[in-house]
Write a protein that holds these residues in place. Structure first.
Motif, PDB file in Angstrom:
ATOM      1  N   LYS A  37     100.885  89.473 -34.170  1.00  0.00           N
ATOM      2  CA  LYS A  37     100.149  90.167 -35.222  1.00  0.00           C
ATOM      3  C   LYS A  37      98.887  89.394 -35.577  1.00  0.00           C
ATOM      4  O   LYS A  37      98.717  88.233 -35.227  1.00  0.00           O
ATOM      5  CB  LYS A  37     101.016  90.360 -36.458  1.00  0.00           C
ATOM      6  CG  LYS A  37     101.479  89.073 -37.094  1.00  0.00           C
ATOM      7  CD  LYS A  37     102.395  89.369 -38.264  1.00  0.00           C
ATOM      8  CE  LYS A  37     102.917  88.068 -38.865  1.00  0.00           C
ATOM      9  NZ  LYS A  37     103.701  88.313 -40.047  1.00  0.00           N
ATOM     10  N   GLU A  39      96.833  87.882 -38.618  1.00  0.00           N
ATOM     11  CA  GLU A  39      97.082  87.442 -39.989  1.00  0.00           C
ATOM     12  C   GLU A  39      95.772  87.133 -40.697  1.00  0.00           C
ATOM     13  O   GLU A  39      94.835  86.608 -40.093  1.00  0.00           O
ATOM     14  CB  GLU A  39      97.973  86.204 -39.994  1.00  0.00           C
ATOM     15  CG  GLU A  39      99.371  86.487 -39.489  1.00  0.00           C
ATOM     16  CD  GLU A  39     100.287  85.284 -39.563  1.00  0.00           C
ATOM     17  OE1 GLU A  39      99.864  84.216 -40.064  1.00  0.00           O
ATOM     18  OE2 GLU A  39     101.429  85.407 -39.131  1.00  0.00           O
ATOM     19  N   SER A  41      94.114  85.134 -44.049  1.00  0.00           N
ATOM     20  CA  SER A  41      94.462  84.066 -44.991  1.00  0.00           C
ATOM     21  C   SER A  41      93.204  83.477 -45.620  1.00  0.00           C
ATOM     22  O   SER A  41      92.084  83.732 -45.177  1.00  0.00           O
ATOM     23  CB  SER A  41      95.254  82.973 -44.275  1.00  0.00           C
ATOM     24  OG  SER A  41      94.490  82.399 -43.233  1.00  0.00           O
TER      25      SER A  41
END
Length: 156
Positions: A37, A39, A41
Motif C-alpha cells: 500500500k 502510506e 505520514s
C-alpha cells in the motif's frame, strides 16, 4: 453438430473472449493486483488567510510492488491544489514551479518539506488557523485515491 458439442464450443468461445479482454489494459483502468500500500505520514499545512495561498507537506511512501504516479491533488479548502517544487532561480533567488505527475518508484518515498516539494493550496476558501485541519485527496494511476486530514501548524 449435437447439442453437447454446441454447448461445449459456445463455452470455450466465451472463456476465450473473457481471457483476452481481462489482460488488455484499457485507458483509465488499473492493471493487475496491487500488493502492499501507499502510506501518507508527517503531514501538516501552513496557516493562511482566505483567498490567499498555503502549502501542505507530507511524505508519500510507496510500499507497493510497482511504481505509481501521482495524477491529481485536490482539497476542499482551496480552489486549486498542485504539487510544486522550490528551486534556486536566477541570482540565487528561491522560486517555485509546478511538478506534473511525479512517479514514485516501488519502495521509495516522495518527501514534501519546506524548500522542496510541497502541495500549493491556491485561492483558499477559508482562513487556515493553527489548530484547524485541511482535507487533501491524492489520486494515483494505480492505487486510485487516498484522502488525508492534515493539521494546520506554524512549523512542526
Amino acid at each position: 453438430m449435437n447439442s453437447s458439442r454446441l454447448i461445449l464450443l459456445t463455452g470455450l468461445v466465451i472463456v476465450g473472449i473473457c481471457a483476452c479482454t481481462s489482460n488488455e489494459s484499457k485507458e483509465g483502468q488499473h492493471e493487475g493486483v496491487i500488493f502492499g500500500k501507499i502510506e501518507l505520514s508527517d503531514g501538516w499545512v501552513r496557516p493562511a488567510t482566505k483567498g490567499g495561498m498555503s502549502a501542505a507537506y507530507l511524505t508519500i511512501s510507496n510500499g507497493t510492488v510497482s511504481r505509481d504516479t501521482l495524477m491529481n491533488i485536490s482539497s476542499s479548502a482551496a480552489a486549486k491544489a498542485e504539487l510544486h517544487e522550490s528551486y534556486k532561480g536566477e541570482n540565487g533567488i528561491m522560486a517555485m514551479r509546478p511538478v506534473s505527475q511525479p512517479v514514485i518508484p516501488s519502495g521509495e518515498k516522495l518527501h514534501m518539506s519546506p524548500g522542496r516539494f510541497h502541495i500549493m493550496l491556491q485561492d483558499l476558501n477559508r482562513n487556515l488557523s493553527v489548530g484547524d485541519s485541511v482535507d487533501i485527496t491524492l489520486t494515483y494511476s494505480r492505487v486510485d485515491t487516498q484522502s488525508i486530514r492534515l493539521p494546520v501548524k506554524s512549523q512542526p
